[in-house]
Design a protein around this motif. Structure first.
Motif, PDB file in Angstrom:
ATOM      1  N   PHE A 294       0.842  -1.197   0.000  1.00 49.93           N
ATOM      2  CA  PHE A 294       0.000   0.000   0.000  1.00 49.93           C
ATOM      3  C   PHE A 294       0.878   1.248   0.000  1.00 49.93           C
ATOM      4  CE2 PHE A 294      -3.065  -2.810   2.594  1.00 49.93           C
ATOM      5  CZ  PHE A 294      -3.704  -3.237   1.434  1.00 49.93           C
ATOM      6  N   PRO A 295       0.355   2.357  -0.511  1.00 50.60           N
ATOM      7  CA  PRO A 295       1.094   3.620  -0.473  1.00 50.60           C
ATOM      8  C   PRO A 295       1.292   4.060   0.978  1.00 50.60           C
ATOM      9  CG  PRO A 295      -0.756   3.753  -1.992  1.00 50.60           C
ATOM     10  CD  PRO A 295      -0.918   2.479  -1.219  1.00 50.60           C
ATOM     11  N   GLY A 296       2.351   4.821   1.210  1.00 50.91           N
ATOM     12  CA  GLY A 296       2.720   5.169   2.585  1.00 50.91           C
ATOM     13  C   GLY A 296       1.813   6.197   3.235  1.00 50.91           C
ATOM     14  N   ASN A 297       1.158   7.024   2.429  1.00 54.45           N
ATOM     15  CA  ASN A 297       0.317   8.032   3.096  1.00 54.45           C
ATOM     16  C   ASN A 297      -0.700   7.329   3.976  1.00 54.45           C
ATOM     17  OD1 ASN A 297       1.710  10.108   2.059  1.00 54.45           O
ATOM     18  ND2 ASN A 297       0.246  10.645   0.487  1.00 54.45           N
ATOM     19  N   PRO A 298      -0.795   7.723   5.215  1.00 56.01           N
ATOM     20  CA  PRO A 298      -1.627   7.002   6.184  1.00 56.01           C
ATOM     21  C   PRO A 298      -3.059   6.723   5.743  1.00 56.01           C
ATOM     22  CG  PRO A 298      -0.276   8.598   7.324  1.00 56.01           C
ATOM     23  CD  PRO A 298      -0.014   8.789   5.868  1.00 56.01           C
ATOM     24  N   VAL A 299      -3.724   7.709   5.130  1.00 53.97           N
ATOM     25  CA  VAL A 299      -5.114   7.461   4.731  1.00 53.97           C
ATOM     26  C   VAL A 299      -5.151   6.496   3.542  1.00 53.97           C
ATOM     27  CG1 VAL A 299      -7.292   8.508   3.992  1.00 53.97           C
ATOM     28  CG2 VAL A 299      -5.820   9.728   5.584  1.00 53.97           C
TER      29      VAL A 299
END
Ligand SMILES: Nc1nc2c(c(=O)[nH]1)N[C@H]1C(S)=C(S)[C@@H](COP(=O)(O)OP(=O)(O)OC[C@H]3O[C@@H](n4cnc5c(N)ncnc54)[C@H](O)[C@@H]3O)O[C@H]1N2
Ligand code: MOO
Ligand SMILES: [Mg+2]
Length: 397
Positions: A294-299
């Motif tokens: 998954f991408p690192g941005n939390p949301v």
């Protein structure tokens, strides 16, 4: 660059589900697990004619021929063997949960009686057969299937397991999951970050999102060092069924995950999805191993886990996925031709669920999740979304 759509991504992921076989667990630890055997009644439910009110047990025929005063012969307690009414013009006091005494077929509760000197006077006009009696086998019959396999076990099923003496339950084996975060900027929760660092959060949100599925995941953090990443991930690939990454899948110079996975022989099934948040999402397989990067941005990490890991898990457990919807409570505009997972606050009115946009400041704004209840999935083929329209809803509370 043609991006994989959300639907295509989901289809690829669902076609990549696995079957980890079954195992036996103690019934009391089975909540949240998926049942893999039909549960059959070993006895009738209830197993005997159960007295369901505290009072006296009499024979209807005595009442119907006009008797209103009944001499008390004995007391039938719950847990005592069945008594017999010797004289059908008499009565036996009977307690809730007790077996109905032989020769009796009506129970009249104490509230409708006057008891003096061992005689019960009944203040009733009529009685009906089996009044206040929970008849043997009324609910279920011995041999009935009480719970079908593939059901997600909740507290309700625990009671049935106990009732039929099913102390060991056959359930679907769960995947062994390792959640890996990457990034030199991330420090432990307990540390005080320097001005160029932040505390790592995604692994913990992912652990808790998997906890909601009753899946226990391990976690690891690896710095942005390609060789270290490669050797550690190789080990994880051998030891775990599922790897979930958070971060380092986009275009950055230190976003090593896609190339490391490629070098380790994990086949990329797609990279970059026509969605926001979560566009740089990478997904792949190596034999029966499954990798969600998954991408690192939390949301992005958060909503991608809900949107993709959850359905994959349901399919792997071959249990059903709950599908929710909600009504958009106001007009909303989202320009890019991407599927947009809009954070919303939910309210109920006249049995309907309304979703109010709480868009936040982008996929790095994890604090905004605190004010949200769910994500509304807005399709990628238009930019105007009008008040009153219904859209799929992904809840997390
Ligand atoms: N030139 C481009 N840059 C970026 C693009 C793009 O298409 N072109 N995509 C953007 C989008 S969209 C996203 S999402 C991010 C995803 O980047 P990565 O998956 O490579 O994630 P990182 O770069 O590692 O981190 C992104 C961001 O999230 C923070 N982070 C990472 N892991 C954690 C964690 N465990 N706990 C808390 N916060 C975490 C990290 O510090 C970064 O701020 O790429 C955009 N860039
Ligand atoms: O696509 Mo990203 O996950 O929106 O920031
Ligand atoms: Mg990056």
């Amino acid at each position: 660059m043609n991006l994989t759509t959300v639907q295509e991504a989901l289809e690829i992921i669902l076609n990549s589900s696995e079957n980890f076989g079954t195992e036996e667990v103690d019934f009391i630890n089975s909540v949240g697990r998926v049942l893999k055997e039909d549960i059959v009644a070993d006895l009738d439910f209830p197993p005997f004619n159960r007295v369901s009110m505290d009072g006296i047990a009499i024979a209807a025929e005595a009442f119907n021929k006009g008797i209103r005063e009944f001499k008390i012969e004995d007391i039938q307690a719950a847990g005592s063997p069945q008594l017999t009414l010797q004289n059908t013009n008499n009565c036996i006091e009977a307690m809730t949960g007790a077996m109905l005494p032989k020769n009796a077929n009506v129970v009249i509760q104490y509230e409708l009686l006057d008891i003096q000197d061992g005689v019960a006077r009944v203040n009733l006009e009529t009685v009906r057969d089996f009044q206040n009696i929970h008849l043997k086998g009324l609910d279920r019959i011995k041999g009935d299937i009480l719970i079908e396999k593939n059901k997600m076990i909740s507290s309700a099923e625990i009671g049935v397991f106990a009732t039929i003496g099913k102390s060991k339950i056959k359930v679907a084996k769960q995947p062994k999951v390792m959640i890996v975060s990457t990034g030199n900027e991330l420090v432990k929760v307990t540390e005080t970050p320097a001005e160029h660092q932040i505390r790592r959060s995604n692994v913990y949100t992912l652990v808790s999102l998997l906890e909601r599925l009753h899946v226990k995941a391990k976690t690891a953090h690896i710095l942005d060092d390609k060789e270290v990443l490669k050797s550690k991930i190789e080990g994880f690939l051998n030891e775990y069924d599922v790897l979930i990454f958070s971060g380092a899948v986009s275009k950055g110079k230190f976003d090593f995950i896609p190339e490391v996975l490629d070098e380790l022989g994990v086949e990329k099934l797609f990279h970059k999805v026509k969605q926001r948040p979560g566009k740089p999402f990478w997904f792949g397989k190596k034999a029966n191993k499954t990798v969600f990067a998954f991408p690192g941005n939390p949301v992005s990490t958060f909503v991608s886990c809900l949107k993709y890991f959850y359905p994959w898990y349901s399919k792997t457990m071959s249990t059903s996925e709950e599908l929710n919807q909600a009504i958009l409570s106001e007009d909303f505009f989202f320009k890019p031709d991407l599927t947009y997972f809009l954070q919303v606050k939910l309210t109920q009115k006249e049995g309907k669920i309304y979703a109010t946009p709480i868009a936040g400041k982008g996929s790095g704004d994890l604090a905004n999740l605190v004010d949200s209840d769910a994500f509304l999935e807005l399709p990628d083929d238009r930019s105007n979304f009008t008040k009153g329209e219904v859209f799929p809803l992904i809840t997390f509370r």
